[in-house]
Design a protein around this motif. Structure first.
Motif, PDB file in Angstrom:
ATOM      1  N   ASN A 109       0.796  -1.318  -0.101  1.00 34.30           N
ATOM      2  CA  ASN A 109      -0.048   0.045  -0.142  1.00 34.30           C
ATOM      3  C   ASN A 109       0.948   1.060  -0.111  1.00 34.30           C
TER       4      ASN A 109
ATOM      5  N   PRO B 193       2.599   4.631  -0.732  1.00 32.62           N
ATOM      6  CA  PRO B 193       2.116   6.207  -0.635  1.00 32.62           C
ATOM      7  C   PRO B 193       2.394   6.860  -1.897  1.00 32.62           C
ATOM      8  N   ASP B 194       1.386   7.729  -2.314  1.00 28.56           N
ATOM      9  CA  ASP B 194       1.532   8.331  -3.692  1.00 28.56           C
ATOM     10  C   ASP B 194       2.750   9.346  -3.644  1.00 28.56           C
ATOM     11  N   PRO B 195       3.735   9.061  -4.647  1.00 23.76           N
ATOM     12  CA  PRO B 195       4.862   9.962  -4.829  1.00 23.76           C
ATOM     13  C   PRO B 195       4.502  11.458  -4.418  1.00 23.76           C
TER      14      PRO B 195
ATOM     15  N   ARG C 132       6.175  -2.550  -9.030  1.00 21.93           N
ATOM     16  CA  ARG C 132       5.755  -1.430  -8.348  1.00 21.93           C
ATOM     17  C   ARG C 132       6.589  -1.082  -7.022  1.00 21.93           C
TER      18      ARG C 132
ATOM     19  N   VAL D 208       9.340  10.589  -2.431  1.00 16.51           N
ATOM     20  CA  VAL D 208       8.353   9.647  -1.583  1.00 16.51           C
ATOM     21  C   VAL D 208       8.130  10.136  -0.282  1.00 16.51           C
TER      22      VAL D 208
END
Length: 566
Positions: free
Chosen positions: A216, A218-220, A285, A322
């Motif tokens: 899960n 985190p968005d960059p 990913r 990130v």
């Protein structure tokens, strides 16, 4: 900071090896063995150090606050465990008193110290440090010290909540230790390479990724659009969400598969070794390479970093800034941690007599700690800018790890003393990058372990090892390593050994061969010497300089630190 001023004479000669005529050499705090720079020939330093065309990383940013300041004397509001019911030496368990002291400390704003006085305390549960500005501190008065005694291993406790993923992973992938000749077929322990009785990290922290269903990410914050390896600045697509002082990750990815260009950057010519493990491309990913850093200045979309950029910002590697959830200013000091000499379990089946599990911390340190009869003295993951100093492991119990550096960045471990036998003493493990073992002694069954798993650009510096050989043996695997096949090779490019002093007892007459991996790509092996003549077997494509010569400049880390402070 104290500085030792050394005025050197032959200016032209010193210029040739990169030293000024009158130069300040910064002495590490509390180190009476600081490197001495004196008038010497240009050949005294390996050519790769003084600037030929071969690449050598700058390791001098490792450690607490990138090595820029001495370790502090910790101050803060003190919570003495004896005020909460702990009684040293009474033979009774002190765990609940420790937890009460911790609860009071956690309710306090500002830096806190949970303090043990001199004496022996019995503890039987995990102590989780989950807030910043927190010190766990004993008392060292020479002969009289704080001892924390743990009579039972971690396997006797309920499975920690954060280990549900690891537990499922070990079962689903049937992780077992199989040794047919020893009649061993046993499931791996949860605590073979994770966990400890003193455990750091934010609440709910995931120190390692095992199963994709738990991923899960985190968005960059923003993409890194430009940056050159070793520069101190980068360009980002949008710097509006980045502030000076932010501690973040820079992540690089392999989205190109088995033949990804990032793999060539990490390992060079892949025809030179047999195997590149599938974990390098099976999880696109997940970042393959991570740098932990602080933003020190900002000018629009140009950001200045606290330490040099690890890799080029090539678009095909999709580098990104990130978020990173971490604790800062954690210290553990002045403790003797003791376990009983339990039954020696097979490799990977250890009971979990693990002292320190250091995860999710930045600008933190461990100082003056001795660990007796541990399965692991220190295990570390997902941490950066950490110093471990004056750390000793001892006892009759055979350990798995003494000090383990896992997914860490810019960690400095110095003045270590390994007195016990271990499977992997001084280990650079999966994802360890730009970290350093320095000024340390391995007195029993030494191994300078590089354990596979995208670990690269790490340094063994000023290490003394003591090898005992049967009289007819002329080969010792000093540089050998471990690790799973899906993470091979043993390490990436530019891993470095400098000033390795090998003392041999016994052995055959004639030279002793110090052997390493056959897939340790482009290692730098500089100044290996000792009481015998040595050959080195280490492939592919190592740079070996000053073999059988004791370097005049004792520490590469200290030398590089001095050079960047000029």
């Amino acid at each position: 900071m104290k500085k030792a001023v050394l005025c050197l004479t032959t200016a032209a000669l010193l210029s040739a090896i990169g030293l000024s005529a009158c130069q300040q050499a910064v002495a590490p705090t509390q180190d009476n063995n600081a490197p001495q720079f004196r008038p010497i020939s240009a050949a005294a330093l390996p050519a790769i150090v003084t600037g030929n065309d071969d690449y050598l990383p700058d390791f001098s940013y490792a450690g607490y606050k990138n090595g820029n300041v001495p370790l502090p004397e910790v101050s803060g509001t003190v919570f003495d465990v004896t005020d909460y019911g702990a009684v040293p030496g009474d033979g009774l368990d002190d765990t609940q008193a420790l937890f009460k002291a911790q609860a009071a400390a956690n309710a306090h704003d500002g830096p806190v110290v949970v303090k043990f006085p001199v004496g022996r305390f019995i503890l039987s549960d995990i102590f989780y440090i989950t807030r910043s500005d927190f010190a766990l501190q004993g008392t060292d008065m020479g002969e009289d010290k704080t001892t924390l005694y743990y009579p039972f291993p971690l396997t006797t406790l309920p499975t920690p909540a954060g280990f549900k993923e690891l537990d499922e992973y070990l079962i689903e992938f049937d992780k077992r230790q199989r040794e047919k000749k020893n009649n061993v077929d046993m499931p791996f322990s949860l605590y073979a390479w994770s966990g400890g009785f003193i455990w750091t990290g934010p609440e709910g922290h995931r120190a390692k990724a095992y199963l994709e269903r738990y991923d899960n990410f985190p968005d960059p914050i923003t993409a890194v659009t430009a940056g050159t390896k070793d520069d101190l600045s980068i360009e980002v697509a949008d710097g509006s969400s980045v502030s000076v002082g932010d501690v973040l990750k820079i992540e690089w990815y392999n989205r190109e598969g088995e033949n990804g260009s990032i793999l060539s950057a990490m390992y060079g010519d892949r025809t030179k070794f047999k195997k590149l493990g599938s974990h390098h491309w099976n999880f696109p990913r997940r970042p393959l390479i991570t740098q932990f850093t602080k933003i020190t200045a900002k000018d629009g979309n140009r950001l200045t970093l606290a330490d040099p950029l690890l890799m080029d910002a090539r678009p095909e590697w999709e580098p990104a800034l990130v978020p990173w959830d971490q604790l800062q200013h954690i210290s553990i000091s002045d403790l003797d941690i003791e376990f009983p000499n339990g039954i020696r379990m097979p490799h990977h089946v250890e009971d979990g007599f693990n002292a320190l599990y250091l995860t999710g911390i930045y600008d933190s340190f461990v100082r003056n700690v001795t660990v007796t009869n541990a399965d692991a003295g220190i295990i570390s993951d997902d941490s950066a800018n950490m110093t471990i100093t004056d750390f000793t492991t001892t006892g009759d119990h055979r350990a798995h790890y003494t000090v383990h550096m896992g997914a860490v960045y810019n960690v400095l471990a110095e003045k270590l003393r390994v007195e016990n036998v271990a499977e992997h003493p001084l280990s650079f493990n999966t994802y360890s990058v730009k970290s350093v073992y320095k000024n340390s002694d391995v007195l029993a069954a030494p191994l300078l372990d590089q354990h596979s798993g995208a670990n690269h650009q790490n340094l063994f510096d000023d290490i003394r090892v003591h090898v005992t050989l049967p009289d007819d043996v002329d080969d010792y695997a000093l540089f050998d390593g471990g690790g799973a096949g899906y993470w091979k090779p043993s390490h990436g490019r530019f891993s470095t050994f400098y000033n390795i002093n090998v003392d041999v007892t016994g052995g055959a007459a004639g030279p002793i061969t110090l052997s390493g991996p056959q897939d340790g790509v482009q290692a730098r092996i500089l100044g290996v010497h000792g009481n015998r003549e040595f050959d080195i077997r280490y492939t592919p494509d190592p740079i070996i300089e000053q073999l059988n010569q004791a370097p005049t400049v004792r520490s590469l880390y200290d030398y590089q630190m001095q050079q960047r402070r000029q």
